[in-house]
Design a protein around this motif. Structure first.
Motif, PDB file in Angstrom:
ATOM      1  N   LYS A   1      15.886  -2.235  17.395  1.00 44.03           N
ATOM      2  CA  LYS A   1      14.567  -2.861  17.525  1.00 44.03           C
ATOM      3  C   LYS A   1      13.611  -1.925  18.248  1.00 44.03           C
ATOM      4  CE  LYS A   1      15.614  -7.042  19.264  1.00 44.03           C
ATOM      5  NZ  LYS A   1      15.350  -8.409  19.719  1.00 44.03           N
TER       6      LYS A   1
ATOM      7  N   TYR B   1      18.436   3.888   6.219  1.00 46.25           N
ATOM      8  CA  TYR B   1      19.898   3.811   6.191  1.00 46.25           C
ATOM      9  C   TYR B   1      20.526   5.194   6.326  1.00 46.25           C
ATOM     10  CZ  TYR B   1      19.646  -1.086   5.045  1.00 46.25           C
ATOM     11  OH  TYR B   1      19.406  -2.434   5.097  1.00 46.25           O
TER      12      TYR B   1
ATOM     13  N   GLU C   1       4.115  -7.219   9.955  1.00 48.52           N
ATOM     14  CA  GLU C   1       5.393  -7.000   9.280  1.00 48.52           C
ATOM     15  C   GLU C   1       6.003  -8.336   8.897  1.00 48.52           C
ATOM     16  OE1 GLU C   1       6.722  -4.215   8.397  1.00 48.52           O
ATOM     17  OE2 GLU C   1       5.757  -2.678   9.607  1.00 48.52           O
TER      18      GLU C   1
ATOM     19  N   LYS D   1       5.373   5.838   8.144  1.00 56.58           N
ATOM     20  CA  LYS D   1       5.089   4.705   7.255  1.00 56.58           C
ATOM     21  C   LYS D   1       3.801   4.005   7.674  1.00 56.58           C
ATOM     22  CE  LYS D   1       6.140   0.862   8.130  1.00 56.58           C
ATOM     23  NZ  LYS D   1       5.426  -0.308   8.606  1.00 56.58           N
TER      24      LYS D   1
ATOM     25  N   ARG E   1       4.321  -9.750   5.793  1.00 53.75           N
ATOM     26  CA  ARG E   1       4.755  -9.080   4.568  1.00 53.75           C
ATOM     27  C   ARG E   1       6.250  -9.232   4.360  1.00 53.75           C
ATOM     28  NH1 ARG E   1       1.434  -3.607   5.462  1.00 53.75           N
ATOM     29  NH2 ARG E   1       2.656  -3.713   7.357  1.00 53.75           N
ATOM     30  N   ASN E   2       6.921  -9.940   5.286  1.00 54.45           N
ATOM     31  CA  ASN E   2       8.374 -10.165   5.244  1.00 54.45           C
ATOM     32  C   ASN E   2       9.165  -8.897   5.395  1.00 54.45           C
ATOM     33  OD1 ASN E   2       8.126 -12.979   4.646  1.00 54.45           O
ATOM     34  ND2 ASN E   2       7.424 -12.316   2.653  1.00 54.45           N
ATOM     35  N   THR E   3       8.478  -7.800   5.637  1.00 51.76           N
ATOM     36  CA  THR E   3       9.216  -6.552   5.754  1.00 51.76           C
ATOM     37  C   THR E   3       9.952  -6.483   7.087  1.00 51.76           C
ATOM     38  OG1 THR E   3       7.069  -5.658   6.318  1.00 51.76           O
ATOM     39  CG2 THR E   3       7.945  -5.110   4.178  1.00 51.76           C
TER      40      THR E   3
ATOM     41  N   ILE F   1       9.222   5.390  10.764  1.00 48.92           N
ATOM     42  CA  ILE F   1       8.373   4.193  10.816  1.00 48.92           C
ATOM     43  C   ILE F   1       6.946   4.587  11.182  1.00 48.92           C
ATOM     44  CG2 ILE F   1       7.999   2.081  12.120  1.00 48.92           C
ATOM     45  CD1 ILE F   1      11.080   1.808  12.100  1.00 48.92           C
TER      46      ILE F   1
ATOM     47  N   VAL G   1      12.069  -8.502   8.048  1.00 49.95           N
ATOM     48  CA  VAL G   1      13.462  -8.786   7.684  1.00 49.95           C
ATOM     49  C   VAL G   1      14.182  -7.503   7.315  1.00 49.95           C
ATOM     50  CG1 VAL G   1      14.911  -9.963   6.004  1.00 49.95           C
ATOM     51  CG2 VAL G   1      12.895 -11.100   6.909  1.00 49.95           C
ATOM     52  N   ARG G   2      13.534  -6.733   6.432  1.00 53.23           N
ATOM     53  CA  ARG G   2      14.143  -5.474   5.983  1.00 53.23           C
ATOM     54  C   ARG G   2      14.362  -4.517   7.137  1.00 53.23           C
ATOM     55  NH1 ARG G   2      12.637  -5.195   0.348  1.00 53.23           N
ATOM     56  NH2 ARG G   2      14.611  -5.873  -0.535  1.00 53.23           N
ATOM     57  N   LEU G   3      13.328  -4.398   7.984  1.00 52.17           N
ATOM     58  CA  LEU G   3      13.443  -3.457   9.099  1.00 52.17           C
ATOM     59  C   LEU G   3      14.594  -3.865  10.010  1.00 52.17           C
ATOM     60  CD1 LEU G   3       9.691  -2.880  10.025  1.00 52.17           C
ATOM     61  CD2 LEU G   3      11.200  -1.422   8.712  1.00 52.17           C
ATOM     62  N   LEU G   4      14.686  -5.167  10.260  1.00 53.34           N
ATOM     63  CA  LEU G   4      15.725  -5.639  11.179  1.00 53.34           C
ATOM     64  C   LEU G   4      17.117  -5.528  10.562  1.00 53.34           C
ATOM     65  CD1 LEU G   4      13.982  -8.729  12.718  1.00 53.34           C
ATOM     66  CD2 LEU G   4      14.745  -6.711  13.928  1.00 53.34           C
ATOM     67  N   ALA G   5      17.175  -5.633   9.234  1.00 53.91           N
ATOM     68  CA  ALA G   5      18.478  -5.573   8.585  1.00 53.91           C
ATOM     69  C   ALA G   5      18.981  -4.136   8.486  1.00 53.91           C
ATOM     70  CB  ALA G   5      18.397  -6.197   7.193  1.00 53.91           C
ATOM     71  N   ALA G   6      18.058  -3.187   8.615  1.00 52.90           N
ATOM     72  CA  ALA G   6      18.465  -1.780   8.518  1.00 52.90           C
ATOM     73  C   ALA G   6      19.204  -1.372   9.792  1.00 52.90           C
ATOM     74  CB  ALA G   6      17.244  -0.903   8.316  1.00 52.90           C
TER      75      ALA G   6
ATOM     76  N   THR H   1       0.618   3.102   5.267  1.00 55.61           N
ATOM     77  CA  THR H   1       0.047   1.777   4.990  1.00 55.61           C
ATOM     78  C   THR H   1      -1.420   1.725   5.373  1.00 55.61           C
ATOM     79  OG1 THR H   1       0.900   1.050   7.097  1.00 55.61           O
ATOM     80  CG2 THR H   1       2.189   0.485   5.168  1.00 55.61           C
TER      81      THR H   1
ATOM     82  N   ASP I   1       0.809  -1.218   0.000  1.00 55.17           N
ATOM     83  CA  ASP I   1       0.000   0.000   0.000  1.00 55.17           C
ATOM     84  C   ASP I   1       0.846   1.274   0.000  1.00 55.17           C
ATOM     85  OD1 ASP I   1      -1.419  -1.696   2.749  1.00 55.17           O
ATOM     86  OD2 ASP I   1       0.619  -0.972   2.585  1.00 55.17           O
TER      87      ASP I   1
END
Lengths: 311, 375, 372
Positions: free
Chosen positions: C220, A104, C204, C9, C207-209, C6, C211-216, C13, A90
């Motif tokens: 936490k 980042y 999250e 964001k 939506r697998n996001t 966040i 992973v992205r959030l944690l990798a950034a 959403t 969305d």
């Protein structure tokens, strides 16, 4: 320089050892392939490198710094393309890229230009303001990549980036991977598709049950099975063929003629196909068809583990 | 297991009894008269709690603490707030059957606190905290006790098994040693008799003749001596050959011993066993053979112990740069392989030559030993 | 800063139009339905106009007759019609048939009233009116008997609707059904935020996001706080919209101090969010939803979401005391109808207290957990 150095890395989930004292070194500019069946531990290794999972034992160094101690540095220099699509349906394509790049530390003008750059790189510029739910599978995959590269990471981790997409998108992605590599990123690539790994990767590690069982270049891995390749050439007529001349070509070990079919056994590592063809042309042979039988990585995997990759 | 439950249970019952005594004494000491059915309520409480212990093993375990807690709640609400002091124990039992973590359990035990009359709050808080600490400690120690007992049990079994196999092995080694010695001795004597014996005898006869002819016919004598020298030289040569024959080739040593071992294994276990190999076995050094031998032994033992297999096969393959030894069984396998001592031993042995051991349980167990060698 | 990214964001959403309509339409419809369906259990003004009472009174002059006549006229102005009946039997029958609210016999000795207890509220009003009449009359009679005493006018001038005001309508202002349910449904919907809050990490992950959030390169806690902040803002906005819609479309009474109302609602949203998050961190995801749902239902039942709870000393009203929702509802009612901040501030304290407690539990769990 070593981009990534993994030393005796171990990950346990309860009693189960998912990664077992695994050591690995990846140098700058490599496209490093991780090959293994489902559940072999590829994703666990990748997730530990990306600081998504805690390490049970051993250490990981990125650009010479221990990632446990310099987590922020490590995270900033890694871009991860997860196996599953990880985008917000969305938010528009551009918003997705901007949001993740923003995490980042990119801001303002730079953020905008980097996001546009990433979208352009993945060929999504004209879709920048569309919502991913209207995208095809291949476009979603590309957006998935765009979200991981906008911050120009030194190391890009791609976990099965081509699952379930059309051949055209796949080619696009494979080319992007090569381009990213040429632009200076080191890449870790995992895939089920052996051909992709063979085409892309400069070095490959075969992982099984959390351990690296073999590692090296394509040729080195293939040489484990045999250092011979068979070249089969069907001729219109074998009349006037001078087998002795063929034998003198570097690498050629055996030459056999059965009817009109010529079988040449040669060292796998020697690139002598063009010399063989030249020789045949010179002696006026007409070639109907030819095939070179080399062992592929699938066979290597099968030989070493006793199982096929897609079990 | 049962014994442990019983022991911990006695402690819990003791704590409950203490609280119950306190509640009843306080009730009877209170200025208001206690109605007769107060006793009935106390008895009912005892019933609920005792039934809980009777039903121990069934899935209904949390039911009685729940009933008891409900009952206490109603009674406490119906005018006997003192009764609420019995609640913490039941709440702990109830909560601990759903929650693993300690702190949420404690919170659950404190839930009734706000519903109590203010003059009972402090007392309830104290008793709840006390009960929590008591039970938590009890659970902690009971767990540790059980764990160490299990560990002790397993160790004892291990020791027993190991001692047994050790003595069996010793006996076997002694016997085979003796047999091998006898066999070797007879073969040696045969060989010495056949080859060296003949030459020595020949040389001796020649030399005897030469001695006699020395004075009369020196020429003939020296010819005979020359003969004797040649025969002796041949004899020495054949001694060398015999000795060389007796020292077996590495390849024979490896595969031969492996085949012998597999055959013996098949004979002494209710299982079919086979050995296959391909590639250039000369590449396998004695060190590699030793590792292969040990790993195969371990893998076969495991297959017998855990896999419930009816057939095992051992395959040794020499690839380009790698030696691969695989032990496969047709047993039950296991989706996730948990490392045991045996496997760790195999890994350590193999790691000494930069090799790896991979165990796969997807179709029966497959234990693969991979060792690189210099080409 | 990352926290804000966040949070923003989270807003983005929520842009799904269908979702927004759902979030707004559900409470608005509930308010409308409950507000109209239960009109009768609230003493709304519409029913007062239809009160009809039969009476039997002495004719002629006399102080009583005069006073009664005046009373009837005044009452009529206030919406209560008194009709002269034809005998006691008829009168009682009329009451039994529910044609009349009550039947009253006026005699010098006193008033005798037969009420119809099936129409409780009207009956109460009439009883109150009559009691007031009796008191006044007695007072006037006393004054007449003792001229030396202080002069009290038998019927103060312009008494007009006095009876009515004193007895029934001018009692402290009470919410109508629509007013009550506007509050109750809004706070109920706020509780349901706990359900979606319980899924906030699950979302999250799906939506697998995650992973992205944690990798950034963010912590936490940034993710956690950002998501909560975003949800708090988004939900507060939608709840404010619900309040405004019910205020301007249905004319629900939200009082003069809207800012305070929003503040109380915001603390309740914070409570609901923390409830959902806290439970989702304490239990496994499969159980968390069911447990949260149960808690919401209990809190709502005892919090007066479905019907108004009188403080009448029954066990139900006693238990209701412990529902945080009850405090919020009461706080809002008091805030709106008596401008009193006392209950509202207790409600806010309770809400914030629970939020802090539950979030602390969640944060403790998050710190130890691998991933989100």
């Amino acid at each position: 320089m070593n981009v990534l150095q993994i030393n005796q890395l171990t990950k346990k989930f309860g009693d189960f050892v998912a990664v077992d004292r695994l050591s690995l070194t990846i140098k700058e500019g490599e496209i490093f392939g991780l090959l293994g069946a489902n559940g072999a531990g590829k994703s666990t290794v990748i997730n530990m490198v990306a600081s998504l999972l805690r390490v049970t034992g051993g250490e990981i160094e990125l650009l010479g710094k221990n990632i446990a101690k310099h987590t922020k540095f490590a995270k900033s220099n890694i871009g991860i393309v997860p196996q599953e699509l990880a985008i917000y349906e969305d938010m528009t394509a551009c918003e997705n890229v901007k949001f993740f790049a923003g995490l980042y530390g990119l801001r303002g003008k730079e953020l905008r230009s980097r996001a546009e750059e990433a979208l352009a790189f993945t060929g999504l510029s004209d879709k920048r303001d569309s919502y991913p739910r209207s995208f095809s599978g291949g476009m979603k995959r590309r957006l998935n990549i765009a979200c991981a590269i906008a911050h120009r990471p030194k190391l890009i981790i791609m976990d099965e980036p081509t699952v379930g997409i059309d051949p055209q998108s796949r080619n696009y992605i494979l080319n992007s991977v090569k381009k990213l590599n040429e632009m200076g990123s080191t890449i870790i690539y995992t895939s089920h598709y052996m051909e992709e790994v063979e085409e892309l990767c400069t070095r490959i590690a075969i992982i099984d049950h959390g351990k690296i069982i073999a590692e090296g270049t394509k040729a080195q891995l293939k040489a484990i099975i045999t250092n011979q390749k068979d070249i089969g050439i069907e001729l219109r007529s074998a009349e006037g063929l001078q087998a002795e001349k063929l034998k003198r070509i570097a690498g050629v070990n055996t030459v056999m003629l059965e009817g009109n079919v010529l079988s040449i056994g040669s060292d796998a590592e020697v690139n002598n196909l063009s010399s063989i063809l030249q020789e045949l042309m010179a002696s006026g042979m007409e070639i109907r068809s030819m095939a070179a039988n080399e062992p592929n990585l699938e066979t290597v995997f099968l030989t070493l583990t006793g199982r096929s990759l897609r079990d | 297991m049962v014994a442990r439950g019983l022991k911990a249970e006695l402690w819990t019952i003791g704590c409950k009894a203490l609280l119950l005594t306190y509640v009843s004494v306080m009730a009877y000491l209170a200025p208001q008269a206690v109605p007769a059915w107060y006793t009935t309520l106390l008895l009912l409480y005892i019933c609920f709690n005792l039934s809980a212990y009777l039903l121990q093993e069934s899935g209904l375990k949390p039911l009685f603490p729940a009933l008891s807690a409900l009952f206490i709640g109603i009674v406490a609400y119906g005018g006997y707030p003192l009764f609420a002091l019995l609640l913490p124990m039941n709440l702990y039992e109830l909560a601990s059957s759903f929650l693993r973590n300690k702190w949420p359990i404690f919170l659950a035990m404190l839930v009734p606190l706000p519903f109590l009359p203010p003059d009972h709050m402090a007392l309830y808080g104290f008793i709840a905290t006390f009960c929590f600490l008591y039970n938590a400690m009890l659970a902690d120690y009971a767990g540790k006790l059980a764990a160490s007992r299990d560990a002790g049990e397993a160790m004892r079994a291990d020791v027993h098994r190991l001692t047994k196999s050790l003595s069996e092995n010793n006996e076997y080694i002694r016997q085979s040693e003796y047999t091998f010695k006898l066999e070797e001795r007879s073969r040696l004597s045969q060989e010495i008799h056949d080859k060296i014996g003949h030459s020595m005898t020949g040389a001796l006869i020649q030399m005897e003749a030469a001695k006699r002819l020395m004075a009369s016919d020196p020429d003939k004598s020296s010819e005979l001596l020359q003969n004797a020298i040649r025969i002796s030289k041949d004899g020495i040569e054949s001694i060398r050959l015999v000795l060389k024959d007796m020292k077996p080739l590495t390849e024979q040593l490896g595969v031969g011993r492996m085949r012998l071992f597999i055959d013996e294994f098949a004979a002494s276990h209710p299982v079919q066993a086979s050995l296959t190999y391909d590639g250039d076995l000369d590449r396998i050094t004695p060190l590699h053979w030793k590792i292969i031998q040990q790993n195969v032994t371990e893998a076969l033992t495991n297959a017998m112990k855990y896999a419930r297999a009816s057939a095992v096969s051992v395959h040794i393959q020499v690839l380009n740069g790698y030696i691969k030894a695989t032990v496969t069984d047709n047993g039950v396998g296991s989706p996730k392989v948990i490392k045991g001592l045996g496997l760790i031993g195999m890994e350590e042995r193999t790691a000494a030559v930069n090799g790896t051991v991979v165990v796969d349980g997807s179709r029966g167990f497959t234990v693969t030993t991979l060792m690189p060698y210099a080409t | 800063m990352n926290m804000w990214r966040i949070a923003i964001k989270e807003w983005a959403t929520l842009r799904d139009v269908k979702m927004i309509i759902m979030m707004l339409a559900t409470p608005v419809l509930l308010i409308l339905i409950m507000g109209t369906a239960f009109t009768n259990s609230f003493n709304g003004s519409a029913t007062v106009g239809e009160i009809r009472v039969l009476y039997e009174a002495p004719d002629g002059e006399g102080a009583l007759a005069e006073a009664w006549g005046r009373f009837i006229r005044d009452a009529e102005a206030g919406g209560v019609r008194f009709e002269r009946g034809s005998g006691a039997e008829d009168g009682k029958l009329g009451v039994q048939n529910k044609a009349y609210t009550g039947y009253v016999e006026v005699t010098e000795a006193g008033l005798r009233y037969y009420g119809n207890n099936r129409s409780g509220i009207e009956d109460g009003i009439v009883q109150g009116l009559l009691a007031a009449f009796a008191d006044r009359y007695k007072l006037a009679a006393e004054a007449a008997k003792d001229p030396s005493g202080p002069q009290i006018p038998a019927w103060p001038g312009g008494a007009g609707a006095d009876y009515v005001q004193e007895t029934a309508i001018d009692a402290p202002m009470q919410p109508r059904a629509i007013d009550y349910y506007a509050i109750a449904m809004t706070t109920l919907i706020v509780m349901y935020i706990a359900l979606s809050a319980g899924l906030f990490i699950e979302d999250e992950r799906k939506r697998n996001t995650a992973v992205r959030l944690l990798a950034a390169p963010i912590s936490k806690m940034d993710i956690f706080a950002g998501k909560i902040l975003g949800m708090l803002l988004a939900n507060t906005a939608s709840i404010i919209a619900v309040v405004l819609i019910s205020k301007y479309m249905f004319g629900a009474n939200w009082g003069d101090n809207l800012w305070m109302v929003f503040l109380v609602l915001t603390t309740q949203i914070a409570f609901a969010l923390s409830l959902g998050i806290g439970v989702s961190y304490m239990l496994k995801s499969s159980a968390a939803g069911a447990v949260t749902m149960t808690i919401i239902q209990l809190v709502a039942l005892f919090g007066g979401s479905y019907h108004r709870i009188a403080d009448d000393g029954t066990w139900f009203s006693e238990v209701a005391r412990y529902s945080p929702l009850r405090w919020t509802n009461d706080g809002l009612v008091h805030l709106i109808y008596s401008d009193s901040y006392a209950t509202a501030s207790i409600a806010m304290l309770i809400n914030i207290g629970f939020s802090v407690l539950l979030l602390a539990v969640a944060v403790a769990a998050l710190r130890r957990r691998e991933g989100l």
